[in-house]
Motif scaffolding. Sequence first.
Motif, PDB file in Angstrom:
ATOM      1  N   ASN A 109      79.960  84.729  74.900  1.00 26.33           N
ATOM      2  CA  ASN A 109      79.848  84.980  73.457  1.00 26.33           C
ATOM      3  C   ASN A 109      81.147  84.654  72.717  1.00 26.33           C
ATOM      4  OD1 ASN A 109      81.361  86.976  74.591  1.00 26.33           O
ATOM      5  ND2 ASN A 109      80.527  88.607  73.303  1.00 26.33           N
ATOM      6  N   LYS A 111      82.022  82.271  70.569  1.00 27.35           N
ATOM      7  CA  LYS A 111      81.880  82.037  69.125  1.00 27.35           C
ATOM      8  C   LYS A 111      81.257  83.244  68.426  1.00 27.35           C
ATOM      9  CE  LYS A 111      81.898  77.031  68.928  1.00 27.35           C
ATOM     10  NZ  LYS A 111      81.241  75.826  68.421  1.00 27.35           N
ATOM     11  N   GLN A 112      80.297  83.892  69.117  1.00 24.06           N
ATOM     12  CA  GLN A 112      79.643  85.060  68.516  1.00 24.06           C
ATOM     13  C   GLN A 112      80.646  86.190  68.289  1.00 24.06           C
ATOM     14  OE1 GLN A 112      76.475  85.187  67.412  1.00 24.06           O
ATOM     15  NE2 GLN A 112      77.096  87.173  66.531  1.00 24.06           N
ATOM     16  N   ASP A 115      82.370  85.605  65.168  1.00 24.21           N
ATOM     17  CA  ASP A 115      81.509  85.939  64.025  1.00 24.21           C
ATOM     18  C   ASP A 115      81.435  87.450  63.813  1.00 24.21           C
ATOM     19  OD1 ASP A 115      80.973  83.288  63.594  1.00 24.21           O
ATOM     20  OD2 ASP A 115      79.187  83.278  64.888  1.00 24.21           O
ATOM     21  N   ASP A 116      81.539  88.191  64.912  1.00 18.87           N
ATOM     22  CA  ASP A 116      81.460  89.654  64.807  1.00 18.87           C
ATOM     23  C   ASP A 116      82.819  90.297  64.542  1.00 18.87           C
ATOM     24  OD1 ASP A 116      78.817  89.342  65.383  1.00 18.87           O
ATOM     25  OD2 ASP A 116      79.018  89.787  67.527  1.00 18.87           O
TER      26      ASP A 116
END
Length: 402
Positions: A109, A111-112, A115-116
Amino acid sequence: MFEVFKKELTELLRDKKTLLFVVALPVAVFPLLFAVMAFISSQAALDAEQKVHTYAIINGDYAPEFTEKVFYHKSFEQYKGAKTFNNIEELKEGVIAGDIDMGIYLPTNAKQALDDGQQSKWQVVFNDAKSINFLFQRVKELAKEYSDLLQTEKLIGFGIEKEAHLALLTPIEVVKVDTADKRENLGEKLGGFLPYLLIPIVLMGATYPAIDLGAGEKERGTLETLLLTPITRTELVLGKFITLLTTSIASTTITVLSMGGWIAVALAFADLEVIKTAFSSLAVSDLLMIFVLLLPIAAIFSALALAISIYARTFKEAQNYMAPLSMGVFFPIIVSIMPNVELTAKTAFIPVTNVALAIKEIVKGTVDYTLVGLIFLATAIIAGALLAFCVKWFNREDVLFR
């Protein structure tokens, strides 16, 4: 006293072993050893730099730009064996077994997480026990490039212009304004090295001849003959002491001249800008000052070595007593390169350390001549006290004929 000095010096000059220690070692052997060490070190660093390491990467698809950079890096080669790696433990086992040199574990995760608003942690598995190991640093640099790319994309996604990124990410830049000139900087780095070379050679120039002049005379049975000559024991000790002082200073002078010659030769055939800059800033007066500071140190070592040699019964016993002295001289030199240890009115009275600190200050061009005077005075007093002890030692029958 002069006759004793002339006799001892003549005998030492006829001794091939003494000439080897006092002349040949400083002129040829030490420079050769240092050159070989420098060559081996540079070759080891070059081999480590050029070595290609096998790696395996887990979850590389989640960071394709980074994976591609690692794949095309000249120092890395992807593992092509039959084993598969699915987690950190398997990567560790692969490194320990020698199947791969390095394993990289990426979270799924990456990149996620950005984003978070979370930080993504990547793990690099390798054996860090080797002294020359560039693996982690290289991966870190590639990861930094990828991290900067993600960061730029995210900021642009927030509508922030690229020109504003630097000010936003690093709102304050601290700029170093160094008041030290180039000589002071180089002197701080190279000045601490010179005492390591010069002071042990001063000691060596005194110890080996001292063994022959004291214990050697006992072993050959010539000491009794010498004592029967119509000169006082004080004159005998002073004659031997001046002989040792001469060989010690001669050894140091030959070493300094030899170093200068070898450095000149090296600069003529190689572009060693750092060494050229460092040594070109040294004036003849600086070299003379270093030489003068070594004189009382040579006197201390000569008196100590002569006292030990007089006490020893045999050549071998004297060698055994000299060994701790040779090792002990490095301790005060190490103290001189410790952080925050500077040449002050207090440290000027610590034997050997004071001279090592003064040599460093002379190379830096920041020496305080008042403190140099204190050093010369302090070491001269110690040398005088040791010489007086040596004379007293030589007047004791239980020491001479143990």
